[in-house]
Enzyme design. Sequence first.
Site, PDB file in Angstrom:
ATOM      1  N   CYS A 130       0.813  -1.234   0.000  1.00 25.03           N
ATOM      2  CA  CYS A 130       0.000   0.000   0.000  1.00 25.03           C
ATOM      3  C   CYS A 130       0.843   1.278   0.000  1.00 25.03           C
ATOM      4  O   CYS A 130       0.322   2.362  -0.273  1.00 25.03           O
ATOM      5  CB  CYS A 130      -0.953   0.005   1.183  1.00 25.03           C
ATOM      6  SG  CYS A 130      -2.070  -1.410   1.176  1.00 25.03           S
ATOM      7  N   ASN A 172     -10.167   0.090   0.036  1.00 24.43           N
ATOM      8  CA  ASN A 172      -8.704   0.147   0.055  1.00 24.43           C
ATOM      9  C   ASN A 172      -8.181  -0.464  -1.254  1.00 24.43           C
ATOM     10  O   ASN A 172      -8.307  -1.674  -1.460  1.00 24.43           O
ATOM     11  CB  ASN A 172      -8.197  -0.628   1.273  1.00 24.43           C
ATOM     12  CG  ASN A 172      -6.681  -0.613   1.388  1.00 24.43           C
ATOM     13  OD1 ASN A 172      -5.974  -0.261   0.451  1.00 24.43           O
ATOM     14  ND2 ASN A 172      -6.180  -1.021   2.542  1.00 24.43           N
ATOM     15  N   HIS A 196      -3.149   7.332   2.171  1.00 22.49           N
ATOM     16  CA  HIS A 196      -3.591   6.016   1.702  1.00 22.49           C
ATOM     17  C   HIS A 196      -4.997   5.783   2.252  1.00 22.49           C
ATOM     18  O   HIS A 196      -5.265   6.026   3.429  1.00 22.49           O
ATOM     19  CB  HIS A 196      -2.617   4.953   2.205  1.00 22.49           C
ATOM     20  CG  HIS A 196      -3.112   3.559   1.996  1.00 22.49           C
ATOM     21  ND1 HIS A 196      -3.621   3.135   0.792  1.00 22.49           N
ATOM     22  CD2 HIS A 196      -3.192   2.491   2.848  1.00 22.49           C
ATOM     23  CE1 HIS A 196      -3.992   1.869   0.903  1.00 22.49           C
ATOM     24  NE2 HIS A 196      -3.749   1.470   2.138  1.00 22.49           N
TER      25      HIS A 196
HETATM   26  O1  UT7 Z   1      -3.617  -0.846   3.639  1.00 20.28           O
HETATM   27  C1  UT7 Z   1      -3.182  -1.027   4.951  1.00 20.28           C
HETATM   28  C2  UT7 Z   1      -3.808  -2.254   5.468  1.00 20.28           C
HETATM   29  N1  UT7 Z   1      -4.943  -2.260   6.224  1.00 20.28           N
HETATM   30  C3  UT7 Z   1      -5.377  -1.429   7.196  1.00 20.28           C
HETATM   31  O2  UT7 Z   1      -5.024  -0.302   7.341  1.00 20.28           O
HETATM   32  C4  UT7 Z   1      -6.408  -2.028   8.109  1.00 20.28           C
HETATM   33  C5  UT7 Z   1      -6.147  -1.657   9.549  1.00 20.28           C
HETATM   34  N2  UT7 Z   1      -7.126  -2.242  10.454  1.00 20.28           N
HETATM   35  C6  UT7 Z   1      -8.450  -1.890  10.430  1.00 20.28           C
HETATM   36  O3  UT7 Z   1      -8.860  -1.086   9.619  1.00 20.28           O
HETATM   37  C7  UT7 Z   1      -9.361  -2.477  11.467  1.00 20.28           C
HETATM   38  O4  UT7 Z   1      -8.594  -3.175  12.425  1.00 20.28           O
HETATM   39  C8  UT7 Z   1     -10.432  -3.413  10.870  1.00 20.28           C
HETATM   40  C9  UT7 Z   1     -11.425  -2.601  10.072  1.00 20.28           C
HETATM   41  C10 UT7 Z   1      -9.791  -4.477   9.996  1.00 20.28           C
HETATM   42  C11 UT7 Z   1     -11.209  -4.125  11.985  1.00 20.28           C
HETATM   43  O5  UT7 Z   1     -11.794  -3.169  12.845  1.00 20.28           O
HETATM   44  P1  UT7 Z   1     -11.655  -3.315  14.420  1.00 20.28           P
HETATM   45  O6  UT7 Z   1     -12.398  -2.211  15.006  1.00 20.28           O
HETATM   46  O7  UT7 Z   1     -10.206  -3.455  14.747  1.00 20.28           O
HETATM   47  O8  UT7 Z   1     -12.443  -4.645  14.676  1.00 20.28           O
HETATM   48  P2  UT7 Z   1     -11.928  -6.014  15.357  1.00 20.28           P
HETATM   49  O9  UT7 Z   1     -10.999  -6.728  14.444  1.00 20.28           O
HETATM   50  O10 UT7 Z   1     -11.476  -5.707  16.756  1.00 20.28           O
HETATM   51  O11 UT7 Z   1     -13.268  -6.819  15.455  1.00 20.28           O
HETATM   52  C12 UT7 Z   1     -14.343  -6.399  16.317  1.00 20.28           C
HETATM   53  C13 UT7 Z   1     -15.511  -7.340  16.105  1.00 20.28           C
HETATM   54  C14 UT7 Z   1     -15.127  -8.803  16.172  1.00 20.28           C
HETATM   55  O12 UT7 Z   1     -16.193  -9.525  16.767  1.00 20.28           O
HETATM   56  P3  UT7 Z   1     -16.127  -9.954  18.306  1.00 20.28           P
HETATM   57  O13 UT7 Z   1     -14.917 -10.824  18.431  1.00 20.28           O
HETATM   58  O14 UT7 Z   1     -16.012  -8.674  19.085  1.00 20.28           O
HETATM   59  O15 UT7 Z   1     -17.419 -10.688  18.494  1.00 20.28           O
HETATM   60  C15 UT7 Z   1     -15.011  -9.216  14.726  1.00 20.28           C
HETATM   61  O16 UT7 Z   1     -15.251 -10.587  14.538  1.00 20.28           O
HETATM   62  O17 UT7 Z   1     -16.058  -7.138  14.802  1.00 20.28           O
HETATM   63  C16 UT7 Z   1     -16.139  -8.392  14.122  1.00 20.28           C
HETATM   64  N3  UT7 Z   1     -15.976  -8.171  12.685  1.00 20.28           N
HETATM   65  C17 UT7 Z   1     -17.029  -7.958  11.851  1.00 20.28           C
HETATM   66  N4  UT7 Z   1     -18.358  -7.899  12.088  1.00 20.28           N
HETATM   67  C18 UT7 Z   1     -19.152  -7.649  11.031  1.00 20.28           C
HETATM   68  C19 UT7 Z   1     -14.833  -8.135  11.967  1.00 20.28           C
HETATM   69  N5  UT7 Z   1     -15.128  -7.913  10.671  1.00 20.28           N
HETATM   70  C20 UT7 Z   1     -16.480  -7.799  10.582  1.00 20.28           C
HETATM   71  C21 UT7 Z   1     -17.367  -7.550   9.515  1.00 20.28           C
HETATM   72  N6  UT7 Z   1     -18.684  -7.485   9.786  1.00 20.28           N
HETATM   73  N7  UT7 Z   1     -16.942  -7.378   8.248  1.00 20.28           N
END
Ligand code: UT7
Length: 325
Positions: free
Chosen positions: A119, A282, A252
């Site tokens: 990225c 993204n 980005h």
């Molecule tokens: O290009 C550079 C690369 N990428 C990035 O910059 C991404 C950086 N990271 C992020 O943007 C975030 O960490 C994410 C968007 C990937 C995830 O957001 P988060 O607020 O960190 O969520 P999390 O991983 O802590 O997950 C929270 C909850 C989980 O459920 P439980 O365990 O609390 O029950 C996940 O299973 O949200 C759940 N979850 C979803 N729920 C509905 C994760 N993905 C989804 C989804 N829909 N698509």
Amino acid sequence: MKRYSRITGTGSHLPVHRVTNADLVADLAARGVESSDEWIVARTGISARHFAASDVACSDMALDAARHALQAAGCGPKDIDLIIIATSTPDMVFPSTAAILQHKLGANGCPAFDVQAVCSGFIYALTVADAMIRAGAATRALVVGSEIFSRLLDFTDRGTCVLFGDGAGAVVLEASDTPGILASDLHADGKYVDILCVPGHVSGGQITGKPLLTMDGQAVFKLAVGLLESAALATLAKAGLTEADIDWLIPHQANIRIMQSTARKLKLSMDKVVVTVDQHGNTSAASIPLALDYAVRSGQVKPGETLLLEGVGGGFTWGAVLLKL
Ligand code: UT7
């Protein structure tokens, strides 16, 4: 007289097939994977993304973006003497997508190569092109970011498959007596390879490992926020400028929450940040040139303004480029 480089044209390409959160959530539900428009918008800011058709290659999208950039710069393929493509989704293992683009464009003969910094790729490619122009090794470069991340997605992993889209962006970067690119700052730290990777490769005619994107989202998020701030401040310091001199931040486009956090740290209001993540998702190395072209063509960003471009991604890689348009 000192030699600098300057952006003289921008262009971009988005695949026709637009996938809204509702479309994607329905598709995931059919596979037994639960998600929702509310979750995706609240946690990422993404409402839609574009996916390339199965017969479209990275070089095809790069070609369309490049043609628009050349047209905007008022030059043709024969005027280009350097082609760099930033991509992690090349047409083939080799040769480079840049060589394939060169032939499709009809710019045969000039040096052409790919940069692989995920990225941050466009920030790396722009910095390399600027250095080559300032050194006299090139006069008019085509710098492209083009990606088809939809082909790397695991549609059973809701934590990653909702985040990415496909697209391409390009700029023409020309030698100039007055500075366009003011400063840049590049970094990588390979100890973070595992937190964002596609751990597969071709061996003996087979794909070994897992050829799908895997990510520790929270680890990437935390690292990104700190590294983007440090790259931005280092780049400004190199140019002898401060946050107050930035007219537009073009980060980005990964997650609106990362962008808001960076803006806060740089004391910039969000109306100085170009945002396209809501509509593009993204698009990895394509996201910054896509956002730049969108901002130029919509009249949001104007000639003479000071832009800070910054990226972060797999590797881990990160960096920033400060420029006057
Ligand atoms: O290009 C550079 C690369 N990428 C990035 O910059 C991404 C950086 N990271 C992020 O943007 C975030 O960490 C994410 C968007 C990937 C995830 O957001 P988060 O607020 O960190 O969520 P999390 O991983 O802590 O997950 C929270 C909850 C989980 O459920 P439980 O365990 O609390 O029950 C996940 O299973 O949200 C759940 N979850 C979803 N729920 C509905 C994760 N993905 C989804 C989804 N829909 N698509």
